[in-house]
Motif scaffolding. Structure first.
Motif, PDB file in Angstrom:
ATOM      1  N   GLY A  44     -17.547  24.499 -41.890  1.00 15.99           N
ATOM      2  CA  GLY A  44     -17.698  25.903 -42.583  1.00 15.99           C
ATOM      3  C   GLY A  44     -16.958  26.455 -41.180  1.00 15.99           C
ATOM      4  O   GLY A  44     -16.747  27.728 -41.660  1.00 15.99           O
ATOM      5  N   ASN A  45     -17.266  26.478 -40.233  1.00 12.22           N
ATOM      6  CA  ASN A  45     -16.504  27.041 -39.410  1.00 12.22           C
ATOM      7  C   ASN A  45     -15.265  27.343 -38.927  1.00 12.22           C
ATOM      8  O   ASN A  45     -15.219  26.138 -39.178  1.00 12.22           O
ATOM      9  N   LYS A  46     -15.145  28.553 -38.150  1.00 16.90           N
ATOM     10  CA  LYS A  46     -13.978  29.115 -38.765  1.00 16.90           C
ATOM     11  C   LYS A  46     -13.002  28.669 -37.117  1.00 16.90           C
ATOM     12  O   LYS A  46     -14.132  28.855 -35.712  1.00 16.90           O
ATOM     13  N   PHE A  47     -11.984  27.702 -36.271  1.00 16.59           N
ATOM     14  CA  PHE A  47     -11.464  27.840 -35.656  1.00 16.59           C
ATOM     15  C   PHE A  47     -10.471  28.950 -34.952  1.00 16.59           C
ATOM     16  O   PHE A  47      -9.901  29.592 -35.421  1.00 16.59           O
ATOM     17  N   THR A  48     -11.107  29.376 -33.857  1.00 13.83           N
ATOM     18  CA  THR A  48      -9.140  29.808 -33.017  1.00 13.83           C
ATOM     19  C   THR A  48      -8.177  28.883 -33.193  1.00 13.83           C
ATOM     20  O   THR A  48      -8.369  28.014 -32.465  1.00 13.83           O
ATOM     21  N   TYR A  49      -7.782  29.879 -33.510  1.00 16.86           N
ATOM     22  CA  TYR A  49      -5.496  28.879 -32.647  1.00 16.86           C
ATOM     23  C   TYR A  49      -4.904  29.708 -33.208  1.00 16.86           C
ATOM     24  O   TYR A  49      -4.908  30.653 -33.319  1.00 16.86           O
ATOM     25  N   VAL A  50      -3.651  29.176 -32.134  1.00 17.04           N
ATOM     26  CA  VAL A  50      -2.257  29.595 -31.862  1.00 17.04           C
ATOM     27  C   VAL A  50      -1.481  29.628 -33.072  1.00 17.04           C
ATOM     28  O   VAL A  50      -1.518  28.420 -34.396  1.00 17.04           O
ATOM     29  N   ASP A  51      -0.412  29.410 -32.388  1.00 13.20           N
ATOM     30  CA  ASP A  51       1.046  29.757 -33.661  1.00 13.20           C
ATOM     31  C   ASP A  51       2.536  29.988 -33.249  1.00 13.20           C
ATOM     32  O   ASP A  51       2.019  29.511 -31.303  1.00 13.20           O
ATOM     33  N   PHE A  52       3.014  28.955 -33.341  1.00 14.27           N
ATOM     34  CA  PHE A  52       4.110  28.941 -32.530  1.00 14.27           C
ATOM     35  C   PHE A  52       5.376  30.244 -32.417  1.00 14.27           C
ATOM     36  O   PHE A  52       5.259  31.182 -33.408  1.00 14.27           O
ATOM     37  N   ALA A  53       5.663  29.981 -31.187  1.00 15.86           N
ATOM     38  CA  ALA A  53       6.263  31.635 -31.226  1.00 15.86           C
ATOM     39  C   ALA A  53       7.943  30.414 -31.432  1.00 15.86           C
ATOM     40  O   ALA A  53       8.633  29.789 -32.365  1.00 15.86           O
TER      41      ALA A  53
END
Length: 514
Positions: A190-199
């Motif tokens: 249920g926890n949300k993770f910090t995530y990154v996106d593609f350039a």
């Protein structure tokens, strides 16, 4: 008299004042010494100048999205010494055994780059579970993360260690060996993770700053910086090589880790290093974000990647080959053979065609053709433009599905050309001695002049010449006619098709004496 007295009195007063003044000064100096205070000194050096921007703000934001990937290897029967070496049949040579233990394939795939065999642990059954470590990064708040295929390919159980030290179990969603990518999934409860996106890596320029974050040598959360030093690198890793080269310290264990631009977007995924010594020399290669993004989407959706398949074997168009075919440039992909039952052959593509366009987009090289076809879904109908007999033709091809493993040409001795028994003839202009093939189709090369252009281009005894400039040759007269026709057409070279071990390729030879 009174004046003298007054003068003497004034002198005594001045002397008394002077003595008092000296006494006070001495008391002050002694007091400063006695109390331990230092005399006032000049200011320390401090230069006011423009400060070079750092990466601290960027690293602080992206680090929570980067993880260490721990991979537990599949258990194999162990040797008596308790180690899972798998080489019991090796000669009794300690140095040889030690070499294979260190490079047994779990970890550094190919010896250039990869996860490092990190430790062995006993899980209660007396069999060690080798643990390797790589890197990865979250691409969604619900726990999907990306790493390299070579990090997870030998594993059976997976876990990730987050930036704050938490270890979480992970499930393998899918892999794509052709691009060396894999997707794992972590249940965050249920926890949300910090995530990154593609350039958008099409905007990446040579000289741009980049920051790599990962887990080199098991040292999680390590940050290194450098620049983009080249693009479009082909390092021989696979059919879709198109790497971004970065000049940054990247080491074993960085595999699968992200390389960020200054906006905190992933421009590439660390997958290989150039390493003559085994350690970093500052040259690393990244899978471009554009490639990774599409593959990752397919893996998340289907667990695998399905690619379009043309079913042809291709080779580069050299300047000599372009000259022999009347092409204006050495662009495109020369078809050396069309596979039986493949979509290309069904559509009419034949050996000797040069594929110059797909759906109106120019094809610069065989690598680019492979990437273009692979980007289409199986079943897609595409227009393929080929250069044939001095002009462009367009054929419509319904693409098939790329097989799971590439078909390899047979090297069975029974399939090789039998030794010729007919009389040999000399093709002096080409530097070749040939004889008729046993089955009457083509000419078998029996000797090659070592000083000829044919030798320089790799023609060998045993090769079978099947055509010249798309015309079948079964006699030396056929060869002579093809050479004469090429000279009349103003061409400086002819295109010779040869077969070796059931594989076709083309060689351009000059019309003049070889």
């Amino acid at each position: 008299m009174n004046t003298l007295r007054n003068s003497s009195s004034n002198t005594r007063k001045r002397l008394m004042a002077t003595v008092a003044s000296v006494t006070i000064a001495g008391t002050i100096a002694f007091g400063a010494y006695a109390t331990g205070t230092m005399p006032v000194l000049a200011d320390a050096v401090h230069v006011q100048s423009a400060q070079v921007p750092g990466f601290a703000d960027l690293v602080e934001r992206v680090s929570p999205a980067v993880v260490s990937v721990k991979v537990k290897a599949k258990v194999q029967p162990t040797a008596d010494n308790g180690f899972n070496d798998g080489f019991d049949n090796l000669p009794d040579n300690p140095q040889l055994r030690r070499f294979f233990k260190e490079f047994r394939g779990f970890g550094d795939q190919g010896g250039q780059f990869g996860m490092r065999p990190f430790s062995h642990r006993d899980h209660g059954n007396g069999q060690p579970r080798p643990i390797a470590q790589g890197s990865g990064f979250f691409i969604s708040e619900d726990g999907y993360l990306v790493t390299n295929n070579h990090v997870v390919s030998e594993g059976s159980d997976f876990s990730v260690v987050t930036n704050d030290g938490k270890e979480l179990d992970a499930k393998l969603i899918g892999t794509d060996p052709r691009t060396d990518l894999a997707v794992l999934k972590v249940d965050g409860g249920g926890n949300k993770f910090t995530y990154v996106d593609f350039a958008d890596d099409s905007k990446v320029r040579i000289g741009d700053w980049v920051v790599a974050v990962g887990n080199p040598f098991g040292l999680g959360g390590t940050v290194t910086a450098g620049i983009v030093s080249a693009r479009g690198r082909d390092i021989g890793a696979g059919p879709y090589d198109d790497f971004i080269q970065i000049d940054a310290p990247v080491n074993r264990g960085n595999s699968g880790g992200p390389t960020f631009n200054l906006n905190g977007q992933v421009v590439g995924i660390n997958t290989a290093i150039f390493s003559p010594s085994g350690g970093s020399v500052g040259i690393a290669f990244d899978i471009p974000a554009s490639t990774a993004k599409q593959v990752v989407q397919d893996l998340m959706k289907n667990g695998s990647v399905q690619r379009g398949w043309l079913g042809v074997e291709i080779q580069p168009v050299t300047s000599d080959i372009a000259e022999s075919l009347g092409l204006k440039s050495d662009k495109g992909a020369l078809v050396s053979s069309a596979q039986d039952g493949g979509p290309g052959k069904k559509a009419g593509i034949v050996a000797g065609d040069v594929i110059t366009q797909v759906d109106g987009k120019d094809v610069a090289s065989p690598k680019e053709l492979a990437r273009m076809i692979g980007a289409f879904a199986p079943g897609k109908s595409v227009d393929v433009t080929v250069w044939r007999n001095g002009k462009n033709e367009t054929v419509k091809v319904d693409l098939g599905t790329l097989p799971a493993s590439d078909k390899q040409a047979s090297n069975d001795d029974n399939n090789k050309q039998s030794a010729p028994t007919a009389k040999a003839d000399t093709l002096a202009d080409l530097g070749l001695t040939v004889t008729k093939a046993e089955k009457g189709k083509g000419l078998v090369v029996t000797d090659v002049d070592p000083d000829s252009a044919a030798a320089d281009r790799g023609v060998q005894p045993g090769d079978v010449i099947t055509s010249i400039n798309s015309n079948e040759v079964n006699t030396t007269d056929d060869v002579s006619k093809a050479m004469t026709d090429a000279a009349k057409a103003g061409r400086k070279a002819v295109l010779m098709q040869i077969t070796r071990d059931d594989s076709n390729r083309f060689v351009a030879l000059p019309v003049g004496k070889g």
